[in-house]
Design a protein around this motif. Structure first.
Motif, PDB file in Angstrom:
ATOM      1  N   LEU A  64      10.048  50.491  17.539  1.00 13.21           N
ATOM      2  CA  LEU A  64       9.743  51.732  16.984  1.00 13.21           C
ATOM      3  C   LEU A  64      10.450  52.248  15.805  1.00 13.21           C
ATOM      4  N   THR A  67       9.619  52.039  12.218  1.00 11.86           N
ATOM      5  CA  THR A  67       8.516  52.646  11.839  1.00 11.86           C
ATOM      6  C   THR A  67       8.940  53.988  11.384  1.00 11.86           C
ATOM      7  N   LEU A  91       2.449  52.367  11.984  1.00  7.03           N
ATOM      8  CA  LEU A  91       2.481  52.052  13.732  1.00  7.03           C
ATOM      9  C   LEU A  91       1.050  51.568  13.752  1.00  7.03           C
ATOM     10  N   GLU A  95       1.094  48.388  15.694  1.00  4.10           N
ATOM     11  CA  GLU A  95       0.725  48.395  17.225  1.00  4.10           C
ATOM     12  C   GLU A  95      -0.702  48.829  17.627  1.00  4.10           C
ATOM     13  N   SER A 102      -2.126  59.319  16.529  1.00  3.65           N
ATOM     14  CA  SER A 102      -0.491  59.036  16.472  1.00  3.65           C
ATOM     15  C   SER A 102      -0.158  60.431  15.249  1.00  3.65           C
TER      16      SER A 102
END
Length: 344
Positions: A64, A67, A91, A95, A102
């Motif tokens: 992560l 990102t 993201l 993902e 998000s």
């Protein structure tokens, strides 16, 4: 225009020759630990975002981290904090997390950050009084952040009841063709607030948020030593808080002016000369801006993300989840690959 106004306030009456001498004489070796400490804070920010994303999907912090860095880089080079949208787009791309969900977690991050800034101000008032000209601004922001967080907690705790009210408004006020899209955006946004439903998660996120900003204040402390200053840590906490509250005001990318004017004013409030306060604040800004912007650009290149993806991110943010799912299937090789990872 906002940046020009704030820069005019910050630089009015500045002795340029003395300012240049201050910048030349600084000990820039102190910037190495400053940058290292700053990235420890970025790693903690990534861990906090991971905790907020858990109701959507469990993502490892190392995966992560790029990102998050890309998002902060976007805030530094795009207007209107567009890096937050870019972060959600990346993201979603990597993902398969819907952008509206998000983005809800990103809004939560900003709320927690704002509340920590207010906590810093009130905690340091006995040791570092706030300049009177800034008191009204802090009071207004205090009200906004508290009302917003209360509303989000209520939304997370009673999503069905509020969904009924929201649905009634949408069905009465919007055209029939856009209602499914609006309902989908609302539903996914609520999913992004689920970390607020757990008292344990809420307490953990609050503690980590305080730690993040204490670490960033430590960055200020290292840069301060580059200029031979010895201010109390409480003054640096106040400076951190006021600067970051003022950067919520729309300005140029990278918060030019809105970062500098309050920083210089706080330092001068505590006896630092104008030229020295200006040199410290400008070098501090570059320490916080340049390394993460360069690293974010490197991560963008490694992930084959171009500048045109910003427009694409803004477009995808408004699309229904079905369209997101279809495109992700196309990009990643079919429904069997993507369907288990889409959170509705």
């Amino acid at each position: 225009m906002v940046s020009i106004v704030f820069l005019t306030i910050a630089l009015r009456g500045l002795d340029l020759q003395l300012f240049w001498q201050v910048v030349v004489d600084a000990n820039y070796w102190w910037l190495l630990p400053a940058v290292a400490v700053y990235f420890v804070g970025v790693w903690l920010r990534t861990w906090r975002w991971r905790a907020m994303l858990l109701p959507l999907r469990a993502i490892a912090v190392p995966r992560l981290f790029p990102t998050v860095v890309i998002g902060y880089m976007g805030n530094n080079v795009y207007p209107a904090r567009a890096g937050e949208v870019l972060r959600s787009y990346v993201l979603r791309r990597n993902e398969a997390v819907p952008m509206s969900a998000s983005l809800a977690t990103v809004v939560l991050e900003r709320l927690f950050d704002g509340l920590v800034m207010l906590l810093f101000i009130f905690a340091t008032l006995p040791f570092a009084p706030l300049p009177p000209t800034y008191q009204w601004f802090v009071l207004v922001l205090s009200s906004i952040f508290l009302v917003a967080l209360s509303a989000f907690m209520l939304l997370a705790a009673r999503p069905q009841r509020l969904s009924q009210f929201y649905s009634l408004l949408v069905d009465r006020l919007s055209p029939a063709r856009v209602r499914p899209k609006l309902h989908g955006l609302f539903d996914r946004f609520v999913v992004g607030l689920q970390s607020l439903r757990s008292p344990r998660e809420l307490a953990m996120i609050s503690v980590v948020s305080v730690a993040i900003w204490l670490i960033e204040t430590l960055t200020y402390w290292f840069v301060m030593h580059a200029f031979g200053l010895n201010l109390p840590f409480a003054v640096l906490m106040l400076m951190t808080a006021v600067i970051n509250l003022f950067t919520t005001i729309p300005s140029t990318p990278g918060y030019v002016g809105t970062f500098h004017a309050p920083g210089i004013a706080i330092l001068m409030q505590f006896g630092v000369a104008h030229a020295l306060a200006t040199g410290f604040t400008i070098v501090l800004h570059m320490t916080l801006w340049l390394p993460i912007t360069l690293l974010g650009a490197i991560f963008m290149l490694r992930q084959s993300i171009g500048w045109s993806d910003m427009e694409r991110a803004a477009t995808l943010k408004e699309r229904p989840v079905e369209a997101e799912t279809v495109e992700l299937q196309t990009r990643q090789g079919g429904a069997d690959d993507i369907a288990p990872r889409v959170v509705l």
